[in-house]
Design an enzyme around this catalytic site. Sequence first.
Site, PDB file in Angstrom:
ATOM      1  N   PRO A  97      96.875-113.900   1.828  1.00  0.00           N
ATOM      2  CA  PRO A  97      97.458-114.669   2.938  1.00  0.00           C
ATOM      3  C   PRO A  97      98.202-113.803   3.943  1.00  0.00           C
ATOM      4  O   PRO A  97      98.492-114.255   5.054  1.00  0.00           O
ATOM      5  CB  PRO A  97      98.407-115.658   2.239  1.00  0.00           C
ATOM      6  CG  PRO A  97      98.674-115.062   0.906  1.00  0.00           C
ATOM      7  CD  PRO A  97      97.445-114.305   0.531  1.00  0.00           C
TER       8      PRO A  97
ATOM      9  N   GLU B  84     101.099-114.302  -8.773  1.00  0.00           N
ATOM     10  CA  GLU B  84     102.042-114.174  -7.667  1.00  0.00           C
ATOM     11  C   GLU B  84     101.568-113.199  -6.594  1.00  0.00           C
ATOM     12  O   GLU B  84     101.932-113.314  -5.445  1.00  0.00           O
ATOM     13  CB  GLU B  84     103.410-113.724  -8.196  1.00  0.00           C
ATOM     14  CG  GLU B  84     104.526-113.721  -7.161  1.00  0.00           C
ATOM     15  CD  GLU B  84     104.823-115.108  -6.599  1.00  0.00           C
ATOM     16  OE1 GLU B  84     105.343-115.182  -5.476  1.00  0.00           O
ATOM     17  OE2 GLU B  84     104.521-116.109  -7.288  1.00  0.00           O
TER      18      GLU B  84
ATOM     19  N   ARG C 239      74.917-115.485   6.480  1.00  0.00           N
ATOM     20  CA  ARG C 239      74.108-116.239   7.448  1.00  0.00           C
ATOM     21  C   ARG C 239      73.831-115.433   8.718  1.00  0.00           C
ATOM     22  O   ARG C 239      72.958-115.798   9.507  1.00  0.00           O
ATOM     23  CB  ARG C 239      74.766-117.572   7.780  1.00  0.00           C
ATOM     24  CG  ARG C 239      76.067-117.457   8.555  1.00  0.00           C
ATOM     25  CD  ARG C 239      76.812-118.793   8.613  1.00  0.00           C
ATOM     26  NE  ARG C 239      75.946-119.882   9.008  1.00  0.00           N
ATOM     27  CZ  ARG C 239      75.598-120.138  10.266  1.00  0.00           C
ATOM     28  NH1 ARG C 239      76.035-119.348  11.223  1.00  0.00           N
ATOM     29  NH2 ARG C 239      74.823-121.160  10.561  1.00  0.00           N
TER      30      ARG C 239
ATOM     31  N   ASP D 123      76.073-120.445  17.541  1.00  0.00           N
ATOM     32  CA  ASP D 123      77.137-121.103  16.800  1.00  0.00           C
ATOM     33  C   ASP D 123      78.454-121.036  17.557  1.00  0.00           C
ATOM     34  O   ASP D 123      78.680-120.157  18.391  1.00  0.00           O
ATOM     35  CB  ASP D 123      77.345-120.427  15.434  1.00  0.00           C
ATOM     36  CG  ASP D 123      76.289-120.843  14.434  1.00  0.00           C
ATOM     37  OD1 ASP D 123      75.624-121.860  14.679  1.00  0.00           O
ATOM     38  OD2 ASP D 123      76.141-120.151  13.419  1.00  0.00           O
TER      39      ASP D 123
END
Length: 245
Positions: A89, A116, A154, A169
Amino acid sequence: MHMDVLTLFPEMIEGVFNDSILKKAQEKEKFSYNLVNFRDYSTNKHMKVDDYPYGGGAGMVLTPQPVFDAVDAVNNERDTNPRVILMCPQGEPYNQKKAEELAKEDHLVFICGHYEGYDERIREHLVTDEISIGDYVLTGGELGAMVVIDSVVRLLPDVLGNEESAPEDSFSTGLLEHPHYTRPADFRGMKVPDILLSGDHGKIADWRRKEALKRTYERRRELIDENNLSDVDLKVLNEFNQNDC
């Protein structure tokens, strides 16, 4: 392309690789993968891969030894210098540009953490990229890795059935994608725009470009980079701005 995914829960990922576009890409031999349970590389007699953090604190931290040894093993097996990606993150926010960059590589290694966090030496001395798929926290890195893998595969040549699909896209052009319609032309009184039924491919392309600009202007205005727009695009944007006044 070859991908190695280091995870404590390989069963979470197996199904994703064996369905839909990823399965077809393997059948076309466009990429291969290997799921590596880095617990298998632990030298701890109880096969532990985590420990309490120095200095105290909540939770457990992944120790460096199993992860370093697992990466060494996959590197030695293929004798390559891969991009080693830490799903985290705290990492670089993931976007289409990053997917296009990674799609040019021959070998990617994904490290999926749990608990953690990671011993900092993994981050400092092993990985080449830290990637976050959003400003939120997941239980582990597996879901994030699956998102990145799908978006990269892809883009590989000949993976999609239509070569024009990926370039059109959302985000590939810098804009959100234009609206799509299919049969029937009239569904419960809701009609397909006449221009799409005209057969005039030039006018259809112009309509799609304008609609892509409009959708991006309305939903993600921050994505619009006027330096990459044509004079016609800028004229369309000016019309949108005037209508907002």
